[in-house]
Scaffold this active site. Structure first.
Site, mmCIF file in Angstrom:
data_model
loop_
_atom_site.group_PDB
_atom_site.id
_atom_site.type_symbol
_atom_site.label_atom_id
_atom_site.label_comp_id
_atom_site.label_asym_id
_atom_site.label_seq_id
_atom_site.Cartn_x
_atom_site.Cartn_y
_atom_site.Cartn_z
ATOM 1 C CG LEU A 1 -2.008 -0.992 1.308
ATOM 2 C CD1 LEU A 1 -2.691 -0.926 2.661
ATOM 3 C CD2 LEU A 1 -3.022 -0.747 0.212
ATOM 4 N N GLY A 2 2.011 1.151 0.586
ATOM 5 C CA GLY A 2 2.849 2.337 0.647
ATOM 6 C C GLY A 2 4.096 2.080 1.456
ATOM 7 N N GLY B 1 6.522 3.906 4.256
ATOM 8 C CA GLY B 1 6.720 5.033 5.162
ATOM 9 C C GLY B 1 8.085 4.915 5.781
ATOM 10 N N GLY B 2 8.439 5.900 6.551
ATOM 11 C CA GLY B 2 9.758 5.877 7.156
ATOM 12 C C GLY B 2 9.914 4.763 8.167
ATOM 13 N N GLY C 1 8.488 1.859 7.901
ATOM 14 C CA GLY C 1 8.392 0.549 7.288
ATOM 15 C C GLY C 1 7.391 0.542 6.152
ATOM 16 C CE LYS D 1 4.083 2.123 8.807
ATOM 17 N NZ LYS D 1 3.669 3.479 8.952
ATOM 18 C CG ASP E 1 6.331 11.831 10.079
ATOM 19 O OD1 ASP E 1 6.584 12.904 9.492
ATOM 20 O OD2 ASP E 1 6.382 10.725 9.531
#
Ligand SMILES: *[C@@H]1O[C@H](CO)[C@@H](O)[C@H](O)[C@H]1NC(C)=O
Ligand SMILES: *[C@@H]1O[C@H](CO)[C@@H](O)[C@H](O)[C@H]1NC(C)=O
Ligand SMILES: *[C@@H]1O[C@H](CO)[C@@H](O)[C@H](O)[C@H]1NC(C)=O
Ligand SMILES: *[C@@H]1O[C@H](CO)[C@@H](O)[C@H](O)[C@H]1NC(C)=O
Ligand SMILES: *[C@@H]1O[C@H](CO)[C@@H](O)[C@H](O)[C@H]1NC(C)=O
Ligand SMILES: *[C@@H]1O[C@H](CO)[C@@H](O)[C@H](O)[C@H]1NC(C)=O
Ligand SMILES: *[C@@H]1O[C@H](CO)[C@@H](O)[C@H](O)[C@H]1NC(C)=O
Ligand SMILES: *[C@@H]1O[C@H](CO)[C@@H](O)[C@H](O)[C@H]1NC(C)=O
Ligand SMILES: *[C@@H]1O[C@H](CO)[C@@H](O)[C@H](O)[C@H]1NC(C)=O
Ligand SMILES: *[C@@H]1O[C@H](CO)[C@@H](O)[C@H](O)[C@H]1NC(C)=O
Length: 849
Positions: free
Chosen positions: A537-538, A540-541, A543, A559, A656
């Site tokens: 799905l994406g 991120g920083g 993971g 995640k 964040d």
């Protein structure tokens, strides 16, 4: 026994018997239970024996014979464990059960005054362990039974409440921890005062009520609307001269269910799901901030759906407006109108959890209109309600003290009507509340003539509707179980809510207090198709995020944390536990986790619309977000953030916050994600200097990016950037170019000074919008990004400014990070955020999405 061969056989039997469990359900004076033996109930439902919960002490417990992992439902000697490596449970000389340690000293006893004669102890299929006369199976003659001494679980047939004659009070008490069954901090008791209800008490320096279930209203506990009719459970709430208790029975006794008082202070209904081999949760209470005891003080009403959380009803105002404005409602509300006993009326409040009624007057046989009359007559009566909402309502409870601990539910959720005394003038100006009684004895006036035709019409309609309802109810009640009014003895069913997959539960010997479902790594591998790219799905920083489908068909977002987390497994679990406790409609819910030596995964609810940036910065899709939606999104984010900063039990700084961390559910309601991860990645929790800066370029406040100083005001800065981005549909970073040295903040600041701020509004916004709202959002955005942290408003202020159009906003001062180039150097590559290093601090940069 002279036969030597026979003696040898006996010897062999005795020698080996400890290895096998003795397949019996009874202990007699001559047949004690030793450490390697168990009792098994007749139908193999329950098993009783010694167990070690993991603290290297021995306890006598009862668990389900057929369920693995072992689930302890009762403990005999919870506060007096056996420290030696062996022990013995037997019947003592006085007929009581006694538990002996290795040294043969008594560590626990059933301690009843027993009439002479022999007794035996037997484990029943209900899970009840009883001491009874040897030749008398009559339950009335049980000398002692474990059902009268519950620990943390309420099993079918067990009573929670009082025997009024003997004064025995059966209550649940949590374990100390999941490794220690000793008496814990939380007690779940029946409170007999006023209109009876179940309360959770916390034993700290003194006993404190922390939660009220609300009274039984015939259908459910007034504060646990999740309990609704279904087919699997028979509910009992009995209140008569002999006893008062809550209990339940299973319609199908092969289905295991129990209520558990957890070490964390909430209680839940659990059901064993045989095919999934797991306990699933039907409901849990308390469930949100409005369940906090006296959250909104006296006369305050808690409503999770209003921005202030607490609200005052008509005729009342906040006692402490200042505290109220920063969303501290604990001082409650006071009357704002003058009362006049003769002319007062009663406001009908719908969908209410009834207030605490410690000194209330209760009569279960009066009708609602009689109740109204009693309350009207007695000038100290503040409110009234019916005690049984089935049908048209029955019974009467009146309050003659301040109304405490009320909450209001949404229509579909539940609750019941509450009628509160207010002055006649407040009645007149409240069209949304029905005046129910205005029994001024001389009430008839000239107006009557005009009202008659309307009244007749209304009465006629009401009559027909009532008839239909009455007919339907009658039919329904026939179908459902017995409902015997005379005794106030109600049997009802209880609802099933979608279960959540759990591998272990607190109370199981293997569990270790993590109340969050622990997924096995293999489960998640299967769910995400071995973390395939298709499911990605994406990134991120912290993971990569994958879409996963669990065995039950539930869709989740998994995640997979990058392996750089500096924490040990125990610390990590602590953090996850903490994050799991944060629950708010504007925060993404953590569904579970998996923490095995190499792999650390967090499982979240899945969001249909993914993240806000997919809409906001997409030419086609951005038109789907009209102004109203954007405004709602800004408010939603503000609420979520406020909850993190202030309302949750722990102060969490997000660190964040950015567009890609705002997820949208199927109704495009915003949910903040990735909160608390900064903690997992080894940040400390004070407002302080940190060596390791996590955050995203373009959203970081000057003091944080430059000096590593973070505080809640750094989040406010990010929120300001977010607000400007939502209004403009443009990224803060990526806005400036060769020809335009300013970033979005700087651009907005210029427009603002030129009094052209409306130009900022995204061109793709079609349809109507309120200029005032847009300008207010821009001004608030600018206030949030002011250079000096002290100048920036706190989140309660922000929310107040957002939600009231008559507040005068201060003028923003110079913002931080105006120039694109003033940010730490490094050229952006495309639209991605990327990592950078500053001289003093190393910055972990988290990529978008
Ligand atoms: C109980 O069984 C365990 C292993 O099964 C054994 O090590 C222990 O000695 C036994 N204890 C007694 C008292 O028999
Ligand atoms: C047994 O009960 C008596 C009175 O009810 C009490 O004084 C005594 O301490 C109890 N003994 C144990 C071992 O609990
Ligand atoms: C409450 O806590 C105190 C002190 O920790 C303890 O002595 C007392 O037994 C507890 N009461 C209950 C009912 O657990
Ligand atoms: C009870 O539940 C079990 C398992 O779910 C099922 O096999 C059985 O048929 C049920 N019995 C009744 C009487 O419904
Ligand atoms: C709310 O205000 C009351 C007094 O007005 C104070 O005692 C309490 O600590 C405040 N609560 C919070 C969470 O600030
Ligand atoms: C309830 O009210 C009825 C009618 O006024 C009365 O007869 C009855 O005694 C009352 N019951 C209680 C418990 O007060
Ligand atoms: C009002 O009701 C309360 C509680 O029933 C009672 O104590 C009080 O005496 C009543 N007052 C009057 C004026 O009837
Ligand atoms: C929240 O309030 C809005 C309007 O005030 C209403 O439309 C919505 O249904 C409410 N939602 C709930 C869950 O009460
Ligand atoms: C109603 O009764 C009150 C006293 O009980 C009296 O003062 C008032 O004048 C009466 N109003 C009418 C309209 O009769
Ligand atoms: C039990 O779990 C299975 C598989 O996870 C699921 O399909 C089923 O619906 C669950 N049953 C109940 C009663 O929740």
């Amino acid at each position: 026994m002279k036969n030597p061969q026979f003696q040898i056989i006996i010897f062999i039997l005795c020698f080996f018997s400890p290895v096998f469990s003795i397949t019996t359900d009874t202990i007699t004076p001559t047949k004690p239970l030793t450490i390697n033996q168990t009792l098994v109930s007749n139908q193999q439902v329950f098993e009783l024996g010694f167990f070690n919960p993991g603290n290297n002490k021995l306890y006598i417990g009862i668990w389900y014979k057929k369920i693995s992992p072992k689930t302890i439902v009762w403990v005999a000697n919870r506060d007096s464990p056996v420290f030696s490596s062996s022990g013995k449970l037997t019947i003592g000389d006085n007929g009581n059960l006694i538990l002996l340690n290795e040294a043969e000293t008594v560590v626990w006893t059933s301690n009843q005054s027993v009439p002479v004669g022999n007794t035996v102890a037997k484990l029943l299929d209900t899970g009840n362990f009883v001491v009874r006369p040897e030749n008398d199976e009559n339950p009335a003659n049980y000398i002692w039974e474990s059902f009268n001494h519950p620990t943390s679980s309420l099993l079918p047939g067990m009573k929670l409440g009082w025997d009024r004659k003997t004064g025995v009070n059966r209550f649940l008490q949590s374990w100390k921890t999941c490794l220690d069954p000793g008496s814990g901090k939380y007690l779940m008791k029946m409170n007999m005062d006023g209109f009876p209800e179940i309360v959770i008490l916390k034993n700290e320096t003194e006993m404190k009520t922390v939660y009220r279930s609300g009274p039984w209203n015939g259908k459910t506990l007034s504060g646990v609307p999740e309990i609704k009719s279904a087919s699997s459970i028979d509910f009992k709430f009995v209140n008569n001269y002999n006893e008062i208790y809550y209990a339940f029975e299973m319609m199908n006794s092969t289905i295991y269910s129990r209520i558990l008082m957890r070490t964390s202070g909430s209680f839940q209904r659990l059901m064993w799901n045989e095919s999934a081999k797991t306990w699933s949760e039907n409901w849990v209470a308390p469930r949100d901030q409005c369940d906090e005891y006296k959250k909104c003080g006296s006369f305050g009403i808690c409503d999770g759906n209003v921005s202030s959380v607490c609200k005052c009803m008509k005729g009342f105002r906040p006692r402490n407006q200042q505290a109220w404005d920063v969303r501290n409602g604990s001082d409650g509300c006071v009357r704002s109108s003058k009362m006049d006993c003769d002319s007062d009326g009663f406001l009908r409040l719908k969908n209410m959890k009834l207030p605490e009624s410690l000194k209330g007057y209760v009569n279960q046989t009066l009708s609602l209109s009689e109740c109204a009359k009693i309350c009207k007559r007695n000038c100290s009566c503040v409110a009234y309600a019916s005690t049984d909402i089935i049908g048209s309502g029955l019974g009467c409870v009146i309050w003659i003290m301040d109304l405490l601990d009320m909450r209001q539910y949404a229509d579909f959720e539940g609750g019941q009507d509450l009628y509160v005394r207010v002055s006649a003038s407040d009645m007149a100006q409240s069209p949304d509340h029905l005046p129910i009684v205005r029994t001024s004895e001389n009430g008839s006036s000239n107006n009557v003539v005009k009202i008659i035709p309307i009244t007749v019409g209304i009465i006629f309609t009401v009559l027909i509707v009532s008839l239909i309802l009455f007919y339907m109810c009658k039919k329904k009640m026939k179908q459902s179980k017995i409902h015997s009014k005379g005794q106030q003895n109600f049997l009802m069913n209880e609802g099933v809510i979608v279960p959540v997959k759990r591998d272990y539960y607190c109370g199981d010997t293997k569990s270790d207090e993590l109340e969050l479902p622990l997924f096995h790594y293999t489960t998640l591998v299967k769910a995400t198709n071995n973390f395939s790219d298709v499911n990605k799905l994406g990134q991120g920083g912290f993971g990569v995020v994958y879409k996963g489908i669990l065995m039950e068909g539930q869709v989740v977002a998994v995640k997979r944390l990058s392996k750089t987390s500096g924490q040990g497994i125990e610390e990590l679990k602590n953090e996850v536990r903490l994050i799991a406790k944060l629950q708010h409609r504007n925060l993404v819910r953590l569904v579970g986790c998996c923490i095995e030596t190499e792999e650390k995964l967090l499982v979240y609810e899945y969001m249909e619309h993914k993240s806000l940036d997919m809409f906001l910065f997409d030419k086609q899709k951005s038109a789907q977000l009209d102004w109203q939606k954007r405004f709602d999104i800004i408010i939603g984010i503000a609420r979520g953030l406020l909850y993190l900063h202030q309302d949750s039990r722990f102060k969490i700084i997000h660190r964040d916050l950015k567009v890609s961390n705002i997820l949208l559910d199927k109704n495009k309601n915003p949910k903040v994600s990735d909160f608390g991860l900064a903690r997992i990645f080894g940040g400390d929790e004070t407002e302080a200097e940190t060596k390791k800066v996590v955050g995203t370029r373009g959203y970081m406040s000057p003091e944080y990016a430059m000096d590593g100083l973070f505080s809640i005001k750094s989040d406010v800065f990010s929120f300001g950037v977010l607000t400007l981005e939502i209004v403009s549909g443009k990224r803060n970073r990526g806005f400036y170019s060769e020809s335009n040295p300013l970033n979005l903040i700087g651009h907005t600041w210029n427009l603002w000074r030129e009094e052209n701020a409306l130009e900022l509004l995204d061109e793709s916004i079609r349809g109507e919008f309120s200029q005032d709202e847009v300008l207010r959002c821009i001004q608030i955005g600018l206030l949030c990004v002011q250079e000096h942290a002290n100048d920036r408003p706190s989140m309660p202020k922000v929310l107040l400014m957002l939600s009231s159009d008559d507040t005068v906003l201060p003028q923003p001062k110079y913002p931080g990070f105006c120039l694109g180039s003033k940010e730490p150097k490094k050229e952006p590559s495309g639209q991605q955020d990327e990592s950078l290093t500053l001289n003093k601090v190393s910055i972990t940069i988290l990529e978008g999405r």
